[in-house]
Design a protein around this motif. Structure first.
Motif, PDB file in Angstrom:
ATOM      1  N   LEU A 246       9.295  -9.861  -0.616  1.00  0.00           N
ATOM      2  CA  LEU A 246       9.103  -8.647  -1.180  1.00  0.00           C
ATOM      3  C   LEU A 246       9.569  -7.245  -0.334  1.00  0.00           C
ATOM      4  O   LEU A 246       9.907  -7.603   0.977  1.00  0.00           O
ATOM      5  N   ALA A 247      10.368  -6.409  -0.988  1.00  0.00           N
ATOM      6  CA  ALA A 247      11.174  -5.829  -0.440  1.00  0.00           C
ATOM      7  C   ALA A 247      10.812  -4.346  -1.060  1.00  0.00           C
ATOM      8  O   ALA A 247       9.422  -3.860  -1.849  1.00  0.00           O
ATOM      9  N   VAL A 248      10.772  -3.420   0.485  1.00  0.00           N
ATOM     10  CA  VAL A 248       9.217  -2.029   0.605  1.00  0.00           C
ATOM     11  C   VAL A 248      10.970  -0.373   0.842  1.00  0.00           C
ATOM     12  O   VAL A 248      11.769  -1.062   1.904  1.00  0.00           O
ATOM     13  N   TYR A 249      10.489   0.029  -0.330  1.00  0.00           N
ATOM     14  CA  TYR A 249      11.525   0.760   0.208  1.00  0.00           C
ATOM     15  C   TYR A 249      10.990   2.483   0.752  1.00  0.00           C
ATOM     16  O   TYR A 249       9.705   2.111   1.159  1.00  0.00           O
ATOM     17  N   ARG A 250      11.993   2.542   1.811  1.00  0.00           N
ATOM     18  CA  ARG A 250      11.454   3.531   3.207  1.00  0.00           C
ATOM     19  C   ARG A 250      12.427   4.663   2.606  1.00  0.00           C
ATOM     20  O   ARG A 250      13.298   4.334   1.836  1.00  0.00           O
TER      21      ARG A 250
ATOM     22  N   ARG B 117       0.814  -1.586   0.315  1.00  0.00           N
ATOM     23  CA  ARG B 117       0.147   0.716  -0.302  1.00  0.00           C
ATOM     24  C   ARG B 117       1.049   1.214  -0.228  1.00  0.00           C
ATOM     25  O   ARG B 117       0.376   2.233  -0.346  1.00  0.00           O
ATOM     26  N   SER B 118       1.634   1.196   0.682  1.00  0.00           N
ATOM     27  CA  SER B 118       2.836   2.149   0.850  1.00  0.00           C
ATOM     28  C   SER B 118       3.911   3.120  -0.391  1.00  0.00           C
ATOM     29  O   SER B 118       4.040   3.711  -0.559  1.00  0.00           O
ATOM     30  N   GLY B 119       3.510   1.631  -1.343  1.00  0.00           N
ATOM     31  CA  GLY B 119       4.078   2.136  -3.375  1.00  0.00           C
ATOM     32  C   GLY B 119       5.799   1.903  -2.209  1.00  0.00           C
ATOM     33  O   GLY B 119       6.346   1.612  -1.767  1.00  0.00           O
TER      34      GLY B 119
ATOM     35  N   LEU C  24      16.384  -3.847 -10.665  1.00  0.00           N
ATOM     36  CA  LEU C  24      17.904  -3.047 -10.176  1.00  0.00           C
ATOM     37  C   LEU C  24      18.250  -1.798 -10.312  1.00  0.00           C
ATOM     38  O   LEU C  24      18.329  -0.761  -9.656  1.00  0.00           O
ATOM     39  N   THR C  25      17.612  -1.184 -11.628  1.00  0.00           N
ATOM     40  CA  THR C  25      17.616   0.050 -11.942  1.00  0.00           C
ATOM     41  C   THR C  25      17.188   0.697 -10.930  1.00  0.00           C
ATOM     42  O   THR C  25      18.072   2.094 -10.468  1.00  0.00           O
ATOM     43  N   GLY C  26      16.064   0.442 -10.801  1.00  0.00           N
ATOM     44  CA  GLY C  26      15.826   1.537  -9.157  1.00  0.00           C
ATOM     45  C   GLY C  26      16.091   1.385  -8.146  1.00  0.00           C
ATOM     46  O   GLY C  26      16.164   1.985  -7.473  1.00  0.00           O
ATOM     47  N   LEU C  27      17.098   0.280  -7.503  1.00  0.00           N
ATOM     48  CA  LEU C  27      17.674  -0.515  -5.778  1.00  0.00           C
ATOM     49  C   LEU C  27      18.866   1.032  -6.357  1.00  0.00           C
ATOM     50  O   LEU C  27      19.611   1.490  -5.790  1.00  0.00           O
ATOM     51  N   LEU C  28      19.846   0.303  -8.132  1.00  0.00           N
ATOM     52  CA  LEU C  28      20.813   1.433  -7.686  1.00  0.00           C
ATOM     53  C   LEU C  28      20.731   2.988  -7.773  1.00  0.00           C
ATOM     54  O   LEU C  28      21.151   3.440  -7.265  1.00  0.00           O
ATOM     55  N   SER C  29      19.811   3.413  -8.530  1.00  0.00           N
ATOM     56  CA  SER C  29      19.072   4.740  -8.593  1.00  0.00           C
ATOM     57  C   SER C  29      19.118   5.262  -6.903  1.00  0.00           C
ATOM     58  O   SER C  29      18.889   6.412  -6.897  1.00  0.00           O
ATOM     59  N   TRP C  30      18.093   4.267  -5.964  1.00  0.00           N
ATOM     60  CA  TRP C  30      18.312   4.647  -4.942  1.00  0.00           C
ATOM     61  C   TRP C  30      19.200   4.719  -3.884  1.00  0.00           C
ATOM     62  O   TRP C  30      19.523   5.345  -2.850  1.00  0.00           O
ATOM     63  N   LEU C  31      20.268   3.569  -4.277  1.00  0.00           N
ATOM     64  CA  LEU C  31      21.230   4.073  -3.567  1.00  0.00           C
ATOM     65  C   LEU C  31      22.685   5.093  -4.198  1.00  0.00           C
ATOM     66  O   LEU C  31      22.746   5.555  -3.242  1.00  0.00           O
ATOM     67  N   GLU C  32      22.419   5.421  -5.143  1.00  0.00           N
ATOM     68  CA  GLU C  32      23.306   6.774  -5.869  1.00  0.00           C
ATOM     69  C   GLU C  32      22.426   7.835  -5.320  1.00  0.00           C
ATOM     70  O   GLU C  32      23.116   8.773  -5.014  1.00  0.00           O
TER      71      GLU C  32
END
Length: 148
Positions: A58-62, A34-36, A128-136
């Motif tokens: 399931l992974a959830v970005y905070r 739900r949180s996206g 993976l692209t999203g994870l790398l962007s989040w890390l950067e």
């Protein structure tokens, strides 16, 4: 009361418990998503190539963490937390051998170093692209440990 009534009651109880468990797992996934910012990701604590040890989740970005929840768990707490500045991605590869059946179709495997002890992550190329962007995209002043 005859014995077969006890068997019917026990079977009805087991069926009801299984139905409730499935409903809870579906509700839990919807609640987490739900949180996206959620995506399917498998983890493995082993750095070796064999398929042993992969767990679906399931992974959830905070804000500063990536939380990972097991797919088949009743807990609302994440099993692993990956803090943004402490995750290092070392490389990516396609699944080989029996790993093809251990991770979801189309997922890539990346090697990682982090405080949680997880050594491999499997996710879709888009995730993976999203994870790398989040890390950067960590805030100024924080270190970024991405190597690819």
């Amino acid at each position: 009361m005859p014995l077969w009534w006890w068997m019917v009651d026990a079977l009805a109880f087991v069926v009801a418990a299984v139905v409730l468990l499935v409903i809870w797992l579906l509700f839990r996934r919807r609640l987490l998503a739900r949180s996206g910012g959620t995506f399917d990701m498998s983890v493995n604590r082993s750095a070796s190539v064999p398929a042993k040890g992969w767990m679906l989740g399931l992974a959830v970005y905070r804000d500063t963490e990536l939380e990972w929840f097991r797919t088949f768990s009743v807990s609302m707490r994440p099993r692993y937390r990956f803090t943004r500045g402490d995750v290092r991605i070392d490389g990516r590869r396609d699944p080989v051998g029996s790993e093809v059946h251990a991770v979801q179709a189309g997922h890539l495997i990346v090697s990682t170093e982090n405080a949680s002890g997880v050594r491999q992550l499997a996710m879709s190329p888009h995730a993976l692209t999203g994870l790398l962007s989040w890390l950067e995209s960590s805030p100024p002043g924080q270190r970024v440990n991405k190597v690819l």
